[in-house]
Write an enzyme that holds these catalytic residues in place. Structure first.
Site, PDB file in Angstrom:
ATOM      1  N   ASP A 162       0.873  -1.162   0.000  1.00 56.22           N
ATOM      2  CA  ASP A 162       0.000   0.000   0.000  1.00 56.22           C
ATOM      3  C   ASP A 162       0.914   1.217   0.000  1.00 56.22           C
ATOM      4  OD1 ASP A 162      -1.636   2.151   0.574  1.00 56.22           O
ATOM      5  OD2 ASP A 162      -2.789   1.114   2.120  1.00 56.22           O
ATOM      6  N   VAL A 163       0.902   1.990  -1.084  1.00 53.61           N
ATOM      7  CA  VAL A 163       1.868   3.080  -1.228  1.00 53.61           C
ATOM      8  C   VAL A 163       1.619   4.222  -0.259  1.00 53.61           C
ATOM      9  CG1 VAL A 163       2.333   2.533  -3.658  1.00 53.61           C
ATOM     10  CG2 VAL A 163       0.562   4.226  -3.078  1.00 53.61           C
TER      11      VAL A 163
ATOM     12  N   GLY B  82      -3.019   4.203  -8.486  1.00 51.37           N
ATOM     13  CA  GLY B  82      -3.821   5.403  -8.269  1.00 51.37           C
ATOM     14  C   GLY B  82      -5.270   5.073  -7.972  1.00 51.37           C
TER      15      GLY B  82
ATOM     16  N   TYR C  89      -8.438  14.345  -8.014  1.00 52.66           N
ATOM     17  CA  TYR C  89      -7.706  13.493  -8.958  1.00 52.66           C
ATOM     18  C   TYR C  89      -6.858  14.336  -9.909  1.00 52.66           C
ATOM     19  CZ  TYR C  89      -6.955   9.804 -12.446  1.00 52.66           C
ATOM     20  OH  TYR C  89      -6.391   8.889 -13.309  1.00 52.66           O
TER      21      TYR C  89
END
Length: 244
Positions: A58-59, A87, A150
């Site tokens: 999980d970034v 993303g 976004y």
């Protein structure tokens, strides 16, 4: 041919693709595998392509990012090509957007990418070579109603890549951005037929992209042929965002 050029030739490099279990990320991973590269993908729940090292990550968690790189380095060797693709979206109009809607998207798409690039750069600096490719979006260049979070996160990737290109260029490390338009993936399949048709009429080529077409731009940026390309934004959008 120099040692650096030989290493940058397709085949035999260690490539890390984040979000590599579906859509664009999976197509990118498969394209590098087809070239003979050693490929690792990060996923949250597994399901990377056959032949790739599947690493859970999980970034948004710095410790998981560090652990992922340690695993890849141990199993495949130092990362020579990083493709930051992971993303998320949380679309809603600005006045309805919650703090969490904003923070979650920026933390994953922009801050998560910063963590990946910073960690990858350490190894690339030691090797004095590397390729960094960030997956942005035409939305980051054009803007989009209902996607303030976004669009901001994807636009931020351009500034990130260009700053990294200036910092690391003297060590033969390039940093570039690929900005896809609308692509035939799970994310666009949720649109209604009317929405899909409206978008299609705005695209000069009159169709959505295939994930493989985005992958082609990424593998080119990671190739010897693109060794003198850095700080660039490559649109793969059928002409939707031309002029930006």
């Amino acid at each position: 041919m120099t040692d650096s050029q030989q290493t940058d030739a397709p085949g035999g490099r260690t490539v890390l693709v984040t979000g590599g279990n579906r859509g664009i990320g999976r197509a990118i991973a498969e394209a590098f595998l087809a070239q003979g590269d050693r490929v690792a993908v990060t996923t949250r729940n597994g399901g990377g392509p056959e032949g790739a090292l599947d690493v859970r990550c999980d970034v948004t968690d710095p410790e998981q990012v560090e652990a992922a790189f340690a695993t890849v380095e141990s199993e495949l060797g130092p990362v020579e090509v990083l493709v930051a693709n992971a993303g998320i979206t949380k679309d809603t109009l600005l006045l309805r957007m919650s703090e969490d809607d904003w923070s979650a998207v920026v933390e994953t798409n922009l801050t998560g990418t910063y963590r990946l690039v910073k960690r990858a750069a350490k190894g690339m600096l030691r090797q004095r070579r590397g390729r960094i490719v960030l997956i942005s979006s035409v939305v980051g260049l054009l803007g989009s109603a209902g996607q303030v979070n976004y669009a901001a996160s994807k636009s931020g990737l351009v500034g990130l890549a260009r700053s990294v290109a200036r910092e690391l260029g003297s060590r033969s490390i390039t940093a570039n951005v690929v900005a896809p338009g609308f692509v035939e993936t799970d994310m666009t399949e949720v649109l209604t037929d009317a929405q899909r048709e409206t978008i299609r009429t705005q695209v000069p080529l009159g169709r959505y992209a295939r994930p493989e077409e985005v992958a082609g731009a990424v593998t080119w940026l990671a190739s010897e042929q693109a060794a003198y390309v850095t700080g660039a934004v490559i649109p793969v959008d059928g002409g939707l965002g031309m002029g930006h």
